[in-house]
Design a protein around this motif. Structure first.
Motif, PDB file in Angstrom:
ATOM      1  N   ASP A  25     -22.969  14.716 -50.329  1.00 26.48           N
ATOM      2  CA  ASP A  25     -22.190  13.741 -51.073  1.00 26.48           C
ATOM      3  C   ASP A  25     -21.330  14.414 -52.195  1.00 26.48           C
ATOM      4  N   LYS A  26     -21.477  15.724 -52.131  1.00 26.17           N
ATOM      5  CA  LYS A  26     -20.572  16.852 -52.889  1.00 26.17           C
ATOM      6  C   LYS A  26     -20.131  17.659 -51.943  1.00 26.17           C
ATOM      7  N   LYS A  27     -19.926  17.594 -50.729  1.00 21.11           N
ATOM      8  CA  LYS A  27     -19.560  18.532 -49.715  1.00 21.11           C
ATOM      9  C   LYS A  27     -20.302  19.744 -49.678  1.00 21.11           C
ATOM     10  N   ALA A  65     -18.339  23.260 -50.072  1.00 19.74           N
ATOM     11  CA  ALA A  65     -17.005  23.319 -50.908  1.00 19.74           C
ATOM     12  C   ALA A  65     -17.186  24.466 -52.067  1.00 19.74           C
ATOM     13  N   ASN A  67     -18.594  26.943 -55.316  1.00 16.27           N
ATOM     14  CA  ASN A  67     -19.349  26.813 -56.488  1.00 16.27           C
ATOM     15  C   ASN A  67     -19.013  25.440 -57.036  1.00 16.27           C
ATOM     16  N   ILE A  69     -17.782  22.820 -59.499  1.00 17.00           N
ATOM     17  CA  ILE A  69     -16.906  23.076 -60.352  1.00 17.00           C
ATOM     18  C   ILE A  69     -17.219  22.755 -61.680  1.00 17.00           C
ATOM     19  N   LYS A 251      -9.547  14.203 -61.485  1.00 23.77           N
ATOM     20  CA  LYS A 251      -8.737  13.609 -60.198  1.00 23.77           C
ATOM     21  C   LYS A 251      -9.509  12.057 -59.916  1.00 23.77           C
TER      22      LYS A 251
HETATM   23  N1  COA Z   1     -17.762  21.003 -57.071  1.00 24.24           N
HETATM   24  C1  COA Z   1     -18.186  19.979 -57.563  1.00 24.24           C
HETATM   25  N2  COA Z   1     -17.919  18.797 -57.194  1.00 24.24           N
HETATM   26  C2  COA Z   1     -17.303  18.997 -55.651  1.00 24.24           C
HETATM   27  C3  COA Z   1     -16.668  20.185 -55.129  1.00 24.24           C
HETATM   28  C4  COA Z   1     -17.152  21.325 -55.983  1.00 24.24           C
HETATM   29  N3  COA Z   1     -16.779  22.749 -55.705  1.00 24.24           N
HETATM   30  N4  COA Z   1     -16.032  20.069 -54.098  1.00 24.24           N
HETATM   31  C5  COA Z   1     -16.345  18.816 -53.797  1.00 24.24           C
HETATM   32  N5  COA Z   1     -16.841  18.006 -54.622  1.00 24.24           N
HETATM   33  C6  COA Z   1     -17.183  16.527 -54.727  1.00 24.24           C
HETATM   34  C7  COA Z   1     -15.871  15.670 -55.310  1.00 24.24           C
HETATM   35  O1  COA Z   1     -15.858  15.831 -56.837  1.00 24.24           O
HETATM   36  C8  COA Z   1     -16.356  14.359 -54.873  1.00 24.24           C
HETATM   37  O2  COA Z   1     -17.319  13.872 -55.887  1.00 24.24           O
HETATM   38  P1  COA Z   1     -17.207  12.290 -55.928  1.00 24.24           P
HETATM   39  O3  COA Z   1     -17.459  11.482 -54.876  1.00 24.24           O
HETATM   40  O4  COA Z   1     -18.321  12.092 -57.240  1.00 24.24           O
HETATM   41  O5  COA Z   1     -15.856  11.949 -56.757  1.00 24.24           O
HETATM   42  C9  COA Z   1     -16.905  14.742 -53.636  1.00 24.24           C
HETATM   43  O6  COA Z   1     -17.558  16.140 -53.815  1.00 24.24           O
HETATM   44  C10 COA Z   1     -16.290  14.792 -52.241  1.00 24.24           C
HETATM   45  O7  COA Z   1     -15.124  15.418 -52.680  1.00 24.24           O
HETATM   46  P2  COA Z   1     -13.759  14.790 -52.256  1.00 24.24           P
HETATM   47  O8  COA Z   1     -12.697  15.795 -52.965  1.00 24.24           O
HETATM   48  O9  COA Z   1     -13.513  13.257 -52.554  1.00 24.24           O
HETATM   49  O10 COA Z   1     -13.517  15.232 -50.833  1.00 24.24           O
HETATM   50  P3  COA Z   1     -12.088  15.482 -49.911  1.00 24.24           P
HETATM   51  O11 COA Z   1     -12.544  15.554 -48.706  1.00 24.24           O
HETATM   52  O12 COA Z   1     -11.093  14.697 -50.379  1.00 24.24           O
HETATM   53  O13 COA Z   1     -12.106  16.931 -50.300  1.00 24.24           O
HETATM   54  C11 COA Z   1     -12.283  19.419 -50.835  1.00 24.24           C
HETATM   55  C12 COA Z   1     -12.847  18.075 -50.180  1.00 24.24           C
HETATM   56  C13 COA Z   1     -13.517  20.401 -50.726  1.00 24.24           C
HETATM   57  C14 COA Z   1     -10.946  19.887 -50.334  1.00 24.24           C
HETATM   58  C15 COA Z   1     -12.208  19.186 -52.334  1.00 24.24           C
HETATM   59  O14 COA Z   1     -13.309  18.320 -52.884  1.00 24.24           O
HETATM   60  C16 COA Z   1     -11.932  20.438 -53.094  1.00 24.24           C
HETATM   61  O15 COA Z   1     -10.909  20.598 -53.073  1.00 24.24           O
HETATM   62  N6  COA Z   1     -13.192  20.819 -54.041  1.00 24.24           N
HETATM   63  C17 COA Z   1     -13.090  22.015 -54.635  1.00 24.24           C
HETATM   64  C18 COA Z   1     -13.134  23.162 -53.917  1.00 24.24           C
HETATM   65  C19 COA Z   1     -13.064  24.504 -54.791  1.00 24.24           C
HETATM   66  O16 COA Z   1     -12.224  24.665 -55.276  1.00 24.24           O
HETATM   67  N7  COA Z   1     -14.091  24.913 -54.829  1.00 24.24           N
HETATM   68  C20 COA Z   1     -14.323  26.193 -55.652  1.00 24.24           C
HETATM   69  C21 COA Z   1     -13.868  27.593 -54.871  1.00 24.24           C
HETATM   70  S1  COA Z   1     -14.123  28.744 -55.955  1.00 24.24           S
END
Ligand code: COA
Length: 252
Positions: A25-27, A65, A67, A69, A251
């Motif tokens: 659910d949080k990828k 996805a 660490n 955030i 977002k």
């Molecule tokens: N930390 C915390 N929560 C995260 C996460 C992360 N790194 N990546 C995804 N999630 C959460 C989202 O907040 C969302 O939660 P919600 O359903 O409660 O709103 C859920 O996972 C699904 O993610 P979502 O963004 O809706 O999916 P998407 O397919 O549109 O996009 C990503 C997926 C991975 C591209 C996008 O979530 C993203 O950019 N995540 C951050 C990645 C990142 O920068 N990681 C740190 C690297 S140092």
């Protein structure tokens, strides 16, 4: 085997410990608790002679996805770290005495990509995306990737991936040298598991000696990871990072 609803699920079969990130659910964003569980699972694997290889998997569509955030934002806002287990995990994959294989389907962001640089064999599905948006988050590369990344792929590709945060598809990652093989998503786990079992079936002493020679001395990588960690910790509290975390968390 761990509880089915755990965010990290590990099991041992045919000489392979599978460590699965299981927070779809949080990828499969990785929390401090998840790093701690993966570090303990690796310790268990290292202590068990029946385990000859470790296989990292995620869930369909998401290897990880990166660490969590929200955890980053907590540190940015309070200056307090609930856990340093990320470093326990990184130290274990940098110094790993047993072969590590990864099977990646879908997103591999941040540490979801940098951990692959420490694996010995990586299978990717055709649907994967490798990306390390450190600079866009106001951060710097981690996991020793600033040293091992250019060694694996050369300066220019490493700068594109780790410095510019460019997304690499499976073919780019294979060309860069940190993916061995690309398969269809529905064949990913079976293929990765088959390779891990084949590695686990090799003569154990000869494989260990050979792998140690091939990997070389990992002490400089560990030292670089620690240097990166100092900068990374400072950057977490920077205005650039705080703005990026708030933008992600607000977002819709
Ligand atoms: N930390 C915390 N929560 C995260 C996460 C992360 N790194 N990546 C995804 N999630 C959460 C989202 O907040 C969302 O939660 P919600 O359903 O409660 O709103 C859920 O996972 C699904 O993610 P979502 O963004 O809706 O999916 P998407 O397919 O549109 O996009 C990503 C997926 C991975 C591209 C996008 O979530 C993203 O950019 N995540 C951050 C990645 C990142 O920068 N990681 C740190 C690297 S140092």
């Amino acid at each position: 085997m761990s509880e089915a609803n755990d965010h990290i699920v590990s099991s041992v079969d045919a000489g392979v410990m599978t460590i699965r990130m299981n927070r779809p659910d949080k990828k499969n964003a990785i929390t401090g608790d998840m790093y701690a569980r993966m570090a303990s699972a690796i310790d268990e694997a290292n202590a068990n002679d029946d385990v000859r290889a470790i296989l990292f998997l995620g869930t369909p569509g998401a290897f990880s996805a990166g660490n969590d955030i929200a955890d980053f934002a907590k540190v940015a806002m309070t200056g307090k770290r609930d856990s340093m287990s990320v470093f326990d995990f990184l130290e274990r994959i940098i110094m790993a005495p047993k072969p590590m294989i990864a099977g990646v389907d879908g997103l591999a962001i941040g540490v979801g990509t940098t951990m692959l640089l420490h694996c010995d064999y990586v299978v990717s599905s055709e649907a994967s995306m490798f990306k390390t948006p450190f600079v866009d988050l106001g951060l710097v590369p981690e996991a020793g990737s600033s040293l091992i990344g250019p060694e694996i792929m050369g300066h220019h590709k490493a700068f594109e991936l780790l410095g510019m945060g460019a997304g690499f598809g499976p073919a780019d990652a294979k060309e860069a040298g940190f993916v061995n093989r690309i398969v269809a998503s529905d064949a990913l786990e079976e293929t990765a598991n088959g390779i891990a079992q084949a590695i686990a079936a090799k003569p154990v002493e000869a494989l260990k000696l050979s792998r140690d020679l091939i990997r070389g001395d990992r002490t400089p990588v560990l030292k670089r990871m620690q240097e990166e960690a100092v900068l990374f910790g400072q950057r977490l509290e920077s205005d650039e990072a705080k703005q990026a975390f708030m933008a992600f968390m607000s977002k819709g």
